[in-house]
Design an enzyme around this catalytic site. Sequence first.
Site, PDB file in Angstrom:
ATOM      1  N   GLU A 161       0.810  -1.237   0.000  1.00 32.88           N
ATOM      2  CA  GLU A 161       0.000   0.000   0.000  1.00 32.88           C
ATOM      3  C   GLU A 161       0.836   1.277   0.000  1.00 32.88           C
ATOM      4  O   GLU A 161       0.595   2.188   0.797  1.00 32.88           O
ATOM      5  CB  GLU A 161      -0.976  -0.026   1.187  1.00 32.88           C
ATOM      6  CG  GLU A 161      -1.933  -1.196   1.106  1.00 32.88           C
ATOM      7  CD  GLU A 161      -2.830  -1.352   2.322  1.00 32.88           C
ATOM      8  OE1 GLU A 161      -2.870  -0.448   3.169  1.00 32.88           O
ATOM      9  OE2 GLU A 161      -3.508  -2.387   2.419  1.00 32.88           O
ATOM     10  N   GLU A 266      -6.368 -10.446  -1.208  1.00 34.98           N
ATOM     11  CA  GLU A 266      -7.160 -10.160   0.009  1.00 34.98           C
ATOM     12  C   GLU A 266      -8.640 -10.104  -0.350  1.00 34.98           C
ATOM     13  O   GLU A 266      -9.369  -9.192   0.057  1.00 34.98           O
ATOM     14  CB  GLU A 266      -6.706  -8.832   0.641  1.00 34.98           C
ATOM     15  CG  GLU A 266      -5.230  -8.791   0.972  1.00 34.98           C
ATOM     16  CD  GLU A 266      -4.809  -7.558   1.759  1.00 34.98           C
ATOM     17  OE1 GLU A 266      -5.684  -6.814   2.250  1.00 34.98           O
ATOM     18  OE2 GLU A 266      -3.589  -7.342   1.882  1.00 34.98           O
TER      19      GLU A 266
END
Length: 377
Positions: A161, A266
């Site tokens: 991220e 995810e």
Amino acid sequence: MKYSNTIQFKMAIAISISFLLSNCTVSKRTNEPLGLKESYKNSFLIGAALNGAQIDETDPIVAKTITHEFSAITPENVMKAEIIHPGWDIYNFNYADKLVALGKKYQIAVNGHTLIWHSQLPEFAKRINNSDSLRYYFENHIKTLASRYDGKIASWDVVNEALNEDGSLRNTIFLQKLGPNYIVEAFRLAQKAAPNTELYYNDFNIENPQKRAGAIDMIKKIQAAGVRIDGVGIQGHWQVNKVPFNNIEESIIAFSKLGLKVMFTELDITVLPNPWDSNTADVNMKAENNAYFNPYTSGIPDSIQQIFTKTYIDLFALFLKHKKEVTRVTFWGVNDHQSWLNDWPIKGRTNYPLLFDRNSKPKDTYYNILDLPKQIQ
Ligand code: G3I
């Protein structure tokens, strides 16, 4: 799209149902001996994120689900810096070691999550205010973890991220103190310490064109520096009515053209109304609970369940279409009870984002996904 009131939300659902009824057949079944990992063994790995109790195999039903269904596991939290590296030279490998042992015992591939992430940093690291100290932390952290598990885990999410939604670099402590080259450096250190482990970049929304372009730039910089990057993880935290199928397909193609493996790392699909317009998994975004945002406390209506199933079918059909490029699909949790989406972006909701319900019982969605490889071969 944001639903400003309940009527608008219900209308959107009604439109989706009529689409569903005209386009989809959803099968129902109860007993199925084959697990997902067997059904998808010629396509890609099927994974799940595990919490501490699951790593301890405390609940026999959940433990059976994990070993029967999944060929890959990712630690939901226990390899994050705040847990595994709580003090300058203090490491707590307890649960990470247990996870690696679990993978070995059942021959399940382990993906390490994650080496460098601005979130869930230990308190001492958050307080670092000079570059030399942060560099010491950064190098020590990567070298220690990557070498300890080299060859024992299949892969690392080396950097997690690091991008903003517009594709620029997120203004993290690493960017501020180490400069924009910190990502290349993270991969270089990981490559040296873990020559036998694959190295990935992992992020949410990188299927979206702007953010994807930023990811591609970043990957090209790593490659141009002669540093190894093996794959890219598209997280896949999506909303039931808003899965960006075209962007996902374009991204699979674009990332694989860079010579990378593509993973969905995810995956979960929220069925609850979202307080914001966009898909996001930014853990810092939070909102207040109320009845409008938590409509299914005592069960999900069949109509929503069917849309949910259809969405998963369409997604897995897309993954199977690209099974040459897609190497793993990991759910962010084993069952609905465990899901982070019960507490984010609003705490204490009842969400239904996975293939197994609160008691780890497979949903009809599960059976449809299980059968898909046979049906579309
Ligand atoms: O460990 C503490 C515990 O000591 C304390 O009693 C408890 C009280 O709330 O909190 C515990 O920490 C929680 C931690 O999960 C472990 O359970 C945190 O509050 C909670 O915020 C944290 O949430 C995790 C989140 O990352 C935090 O960043 C979620 O479980 C986890 O699913 C989520 O995973 C991230 C991926 O790593 C990266 N991509 C997005 C994804 C979803 O946010």
